[in-house]
Design a protein around this motif. Structure first.
Motif, mmCIF file in Angstrom:
data_model
loop_
_atom_site.group_PDB
_atom_site.id
_atom_site.type_symbol
_atom_site.label_atom_id
_atom_site.label_comp_id
_atom_site.label_asym_id
_atom_site.label_seq_id
_atom_site.Cartn_x
_atom_site.Cartn_y
_atom_site.Cartn_z
ATOM 1 N N VAL A 77 0.837 -1.201 0.000
ATOM 2 C CA VAL A 77 0.000 0.000 0.000
ATOM 3 C C VAL A 77 0.869 1.247 0.000
ATOM 4 N N ARG A 78 1.967 1.229 0.749
ATOM 5 C CA ARG A 78 2.853 2.392 0.776
ATOM 6 C C ARG A 78 3.464 2.656 -0.602
ATOM 7 N N LYS A 79 3.741 1.614 -1.350
ATOM 8 C CA LYS A 79 4.253 1.805 -2.702
ATOM 9 C C LYS A 79 3.190 2.421 -3.608
ATOM 10 N N LEU A 80 1.935 2.022 -3.431
ATOM 11 C CA LEU A 80 0.855 2.629 -4.207
ATOM 12 C C LEU A 80 0.697 4.107 -3.863
ATOM 13 N N ILE A 81 0.807 4.432 -2.573
ATOM 14 C CA ILE A 81 0.717 5.837 -2.159
ATOM 15 C C ILE A 81 1.859 6.641 -2.768
ATOM 16 N N ALA A 82 3.060 6.061 -2.746
ATOM 17 C CA ALA A 82 4.200 6.744 -3.349
ATOM 18 C C ALA A 82 3.950 7.009 -4.832
ATOM 19 N N ALA A 83 3.411 6.013 -5.532
ATOM 20 C CA ALA A 83 3.129 6.185 -6.959
ATOM 21 C C ALA A 83 2.107 7.290 -7.174
ATOM 22 N N GLN A 84 1.061 7.306 -6.375
ATOM 23 C CA GLN A 84 0.040 8.356 -6.470
ATOM 24 C C GLN A 84 0.657 9.740 -6.390
ATOM 25 N N ILE A 85 1.479 9.938 -5.380
ATOM 26 C CA ILE A 85 2.034 11.268 -5.126
ATOM 27 C C ILE A 85 3.020 11.665 -6.210
ATOM 28 N N VAL A 86 3.938 10.772 -6.538
ATOM 29 C CA VAL A 86 4.983 11.108 -7.512
ATOM 30 C C VAL A 86 4.376 11.357 -8.891
ATOM 31 N N LEU A 87 3.438 10.513 -9.320
ATOM 32 C CA LEU A 87 2.809 10.715 -10.624
ATOM 33 C C LEU A 87 2.007 12.009 -10.665
ATOM 34 N N SER A 88 1.340 12.342 -9.565
ATOM 35 C CA SER A 88 0.542 13.569 -9.530
ATOM 36 C C SER A 88 1.421 14.812 -9.562
ATOM 37 N N LEU A 89 2.632 14.706 -9.041
ATOM 38 C CA LEU A 89 3.523 15.868 -8.982
ATOM 39 C C LEU A 89 4.321 16.086 -10.261
ATOM 40 N N GLN A 90 4.319 15.096 -11.159
ATOM 41 C CA GLN A 90 5.184 15.225 -12.328
ATOM 42 C C GLN A 90 4.798 16.391 -13.227
ATOM 43 N N ALA A 91 3.555 16.874 -13.125
ATOM 44 C CA ALA A 91 3.129 17.999 -13.966
ATOM 45 C C ALA A 91 3.629 19.336 -13.431
ATOM 46 N N VAL A 92 4.098 19.377 -12.173
ATOM 47 C CA VAL A 92 4.426 20.675 -11.576
ATOM 48 C C VAL A 92 5.849 20.768 -11.037
ATOM 49 N N THR A 93 6.627 19.689 -11.088
ATOM 50 C CA THR A 93 8.004 19.775 -10.610
ATOM 51 C C THR A 93 8.866 18.729 -11.308
ATOM 52 N N THR A 94 10.141 19.055 -11.444
ATOM 53 C CA THR A 94 11.120 18.084 -11.955
ATOM 54 C C THR A 94 12.050 17.623 -10.846
ATOM 55 N N ASN A 95 11.846 18.134 -9.627
ATOM 56 C CA ASN A 95 12.681 17.731 -8.495
ATOM 57 C C ASN A 95 12.451 16.269 -8.129
ATOM 58 N N ARG A 96 13.443 15.664 -7.510
ATOM 59 C CA ARG A 96 13.176 14.367 -6.892
ATOM 60 C C ARG A 96 12.291 14.607 -5.688
ATOM 61 N N VAL A 97 11.445 13.642 -5.383
ATOM 62 C CA VAL A 97 10.428 13.801 -4.343
ATOM 63 C C VAL A 97 10.819 12.946 -3.132
ATOM 64 N N ARG A 98 10.923 13.586 -1.992
ATOM 65 C CA ARG A 98 11.269 12.894 -0.750
ATOM 66 C C ARG A 98 9.986 12.630 0.033
ATOM 67 N N GLY A 142 8.128 11.447 9.645
ATOM 68 C CA GLY A 142 9.568 11.687 9.715
ATOM 69 C C GLY A 142 10.436 10.593 9.155
ATOM 70 N N ASN A 143 9.860 9.430 8.854
ATOM 71 C CA ASN A 143 10.618 8.307 8.300
ATOM 72 C C ASN A 143 10.259 8.120 6.829
ATOM 73 N N PRO A 144 11.131 7.430 6.073
ATOM 74 C CA PRO A 144 10.783 7.184 4.665
ATOM 75 C C PRO A 144 9.442 6.474 4.546
ATOM 76 N N LEU A 145 8.614 6.958 3.628
ATOM 77 C CA LEU A 145 7.308 6.328 3.412
ATOM 78 C C LEU A 145 7.477 4.859 3.028
ATOM 79 N N VAL A 146 8.435 4.599 2.141
ATOM 80 C CA VAL A 146 8.757 3.225 1.726
ATOM 81 C C VAL A 146 10.153 2.907 2.238
ATOM 82 N N ASP A 147 10.281 1.874 3.024
ATOM 83 C CA ASP A 147 11.574 1.506 3.595
ATOM 84 C C ASP A 147 12.629 1.360 2.498
ATOM 85 N N GLY A 148 13.759 2.019 2.734
ATOM 86 C CA GLY A 148 14.866 1.909 1.793
ATOM 87 C C GLY A 148 14.719 2.736 0.531
ATOM 88 N N HIS A 149 13.672 3.555 0.455
ATOM 89 C CA HIS A 149 13.452 4.359 -0.758
ATOM 90 C C HIS A 149 12.877 5.710 -0.329
#
Length: 568
Positions: free
Chosen positions: A249-270, A275-282
């Motif tokens: 589920v955390r990977k799906l959430i990450a995909a949701q956020i990163v794909l939605s942001l691609q129209a407005v930023t070229t930065n890498r997304v943290r 306070g901890n990584p949403l997806v362990d190790g990534h």
């Protein structure tokens, strides 16, 4: 370009002037400036309408055209009208004028193209627009508006210049296929764009897609602090309230956020969760890190499309009849649809003056389904939920009135169930229906108009909800439609000036294809992601890849009566 307003030499009205269309997402100058001095009331109103498209700093630009009291008290609503660039500002008739010579009433008259809703989505419509504004002469001799509207009105070009279109991503109801939800956010300040997109994502899908998509983000998820850019160039999205979610589920959430942001930023997304990584190790994500979540909604590269010609099905790739009765003359094929994975065919067959449905494996015999009518629309397949699944749901419309989904039974047969299409049928009879390849929407030709509705599934029913007529009053005589992408349609029409058009699923704009080489009427169209568009006209089949291209003859155009179709 400045929209020309009325002038003192024309006391009764100002003439409508078209503003050249600007590309969606172009940002207007956010600097707030005082209006030029000694503007006449017509120009004050016209400039106020244009300035209303700038939401920055609590609509500060528009407030410059209000008197002091109105400027302090104006609270624009959450809904805005998008009007045509050509609109009039006119004085009211003499008998309606205020008795006070320092007051005039100015009418804004134009065409409403639709509304920007509280959910930041565009709802198309077409109706006369009228706004009545009281303009007072101030003590310094300047004219200012005293009764600004609750719902802002803004011209189309100014809306495009000040708002950015963003596909916000959710998931199909029963699979991990991403579904874009078109939304519009203020373009300025640019640094706040990512935060506004994340806020939309956290608030859930637009009203149109409620019940048609799902979000893995649990209720109560929020951001802990601001969405900001760090000195090392990472865009930090600090989530909180996710609770105990599985790694998947955390990977799906990450995909949701990163794909939605691609129209407005070229930065890498943290991406952080408390306070901890949403997806362990990534911790940091690039758009290229997100795996494809659209494979189930995209035909394979080896599936190059088919066509119905003279009662038989042939390949678009080489023009040869396909194997089995459907290609060898065993059935009198009226129309057909290939499943997205290419393994099955649904066939509408002519049978003693009626039409009936057959479904079976590609290249083999197809069994008769207990579904008959005077007419059946070309079938359309619902996608599978998993890569190894077998497509088990086909839709068609019987006699323009009954939308039916045909389901595979446990014994390998097929049975029909009615789809609730009451809202769509109020528009008129349905002559074409194409499910989106993600299964969340349906595009239809209804009474010659292009209509999109969401597909809402409950435990024991399916409903076509919230039908929207796209480009109402502008796009008529539609005869066929297909999905070019998840958020884009192409349609064939009987209109000589625009026989083929491209339209986004919210109907905000319409882009005609080059009509050169085509010989109207255009009778059919098919499209799919990454494939050339194929249309059928009175001389045969033609292909093009995008608006502006000249149509090229299809290499295997057998007959003007050929009907092309890609899987889906």
């Amino acid at each position: 370009m400045v929209l020309v307003g009325g002038c003192a030499g024309i006391p009764d009205e100002s003439q409508p002037v078209a503003v050249p269309q600007q590309e969606l997402g172009q940002i207007a100058n956010p600097d707030v400036q005082q209006p030029p001095r000694d503007l006449d009331p017509l120009t004050v109103v016209r400039d106020f309408v244009r300035a209303s498209a700038q939401p920055i700093s609590n609509n500060a630009s528009a407030r410059m055209y209000l008197d002091d009291g109105a400027s302090k008290n104006w609270q624009p609503g959450k809904i805005a009208n998008v009007i045509d660039d050509q609109f009039n500002t006119v004085y009211t008739a003499a008998q309606d004028l205020p008795a006070n010579p320092n007051q005039v009433v100015v009418m804004v008259r134009g065409t409403n193209l639709g509304t920007l809703g509280a959910d930041s989505s565009f709802l198309p419509s077409r109706s006369p627009f009228e706004l009545r504004l009281l303009v007072n002469k101030q003590s310094d001799g300047q004219w200012r508006i005293s009764n600004p509207p609750a719902n802002i009105a803004m011209p189309y070009s100014d809306f495009n210049a000040n708002y950015v279109r963003v596909p916000v991503y959710f998931f199909a109801q029963d699979s991990n296929t991403t579904v874009p939800d078109l939304r519009y956010v203020a373009g300025k300040p640019q640094s706040g764009l990512p935060a506004r997109v994340v806020s939309l994502l956290l608030s859930g899908p637009s009203d149109q897609l409620i019940g048609a998509v799902r979000s893995p983000l649990p209720e109560g998820t929020n951001t802990e602090g601001n969405v900001t850019t760090t000195p090392d160039g990472a865009l930090v999205v600090p989530l909180t309230g996710l609770g105990d979610q599985t790694p998947e589920v955390r990977k799906l959430i990450a995909a949701q956020i990163v794909l939605s942001l691609q129209a407005v930023t070229t930065n890498r997304v943290r991406l952080l969760s408390d306070g901890n990584p949403l997806v362990d190790g990534h911790e940091d994500w690039l758009f290229t890190d997100v795996p494809s979540y659209t494979s189930l909604a995209s035909p394979g590269a080896d599936l190059q499309g088919l066509m119905t010609v003279g009662g038989r099905i042939r390949s678009l790739a080489d023009g040869q009849p396909i194997n089995g009765p459907a290609g060898q003359g065993g059935y009198q094929v009226v129309s057909a649809a290939q499943s997205i994975d290419g393994r099955q065919l649904a066939i509408v067959e002519s049978d003693n003056g009626r039409q009936r449905l057959r479904i079976g494996p590609y290249g083999s015999a197809a069994q008769v389904v207990n579904l008959f009518g005077g007419t059946l629309t070309r079938p359309t397949w619902r996608p599978t939920a998993t890569a190894d699944g077998t497509a088990g749901e086909v839709w068609t419309v019987v006699d323009g009135q009954a939308v039916v989904r045909v389901l595979r039974t446990s014994d390998g047969g097929w049975t029909g169930q009615a789809v609730n299409a009451e809202e769509v049928l109020t528009v008129g009879p349905i002559t074409t229906l194409r499910l989106s390849r993600d299964g969340s929407r349906a595009a239809m030709v209804v009474n010659g108009q292009l209509v999109v509705a969401s597909v809402v599934r409950a435990q024991d029913s399916v409903t076509l909800r919230g039908p929207r007529i796209l480009q109402m009053g502008t796009l008529n005589g539609v005869v066929d439609v297909d999905w070019l992408g998840q958020d884009t349609l192409v349609a064939a029409t009987t209109m000589p000036s625009q026989p083929v058009v491209k339209v986004p699923i919210d109907g905000l704009r319409l882009d005609p294809f080059n009509s050169a080489n085509l010989t109207p009427p255009v009778t059919g169209i098919t499209a799919a992601p990454g494939r050339p568009i194929v249309v059928a006209d009175s001389s045969g089949l033609w292909t093009a890849s995008d608006v502006g291209e000249v149509w090229r003859p299809h290499p295997h155009s057998f007959s003007p009566r050929a009907a092309p179709f890609y899987p889906g």
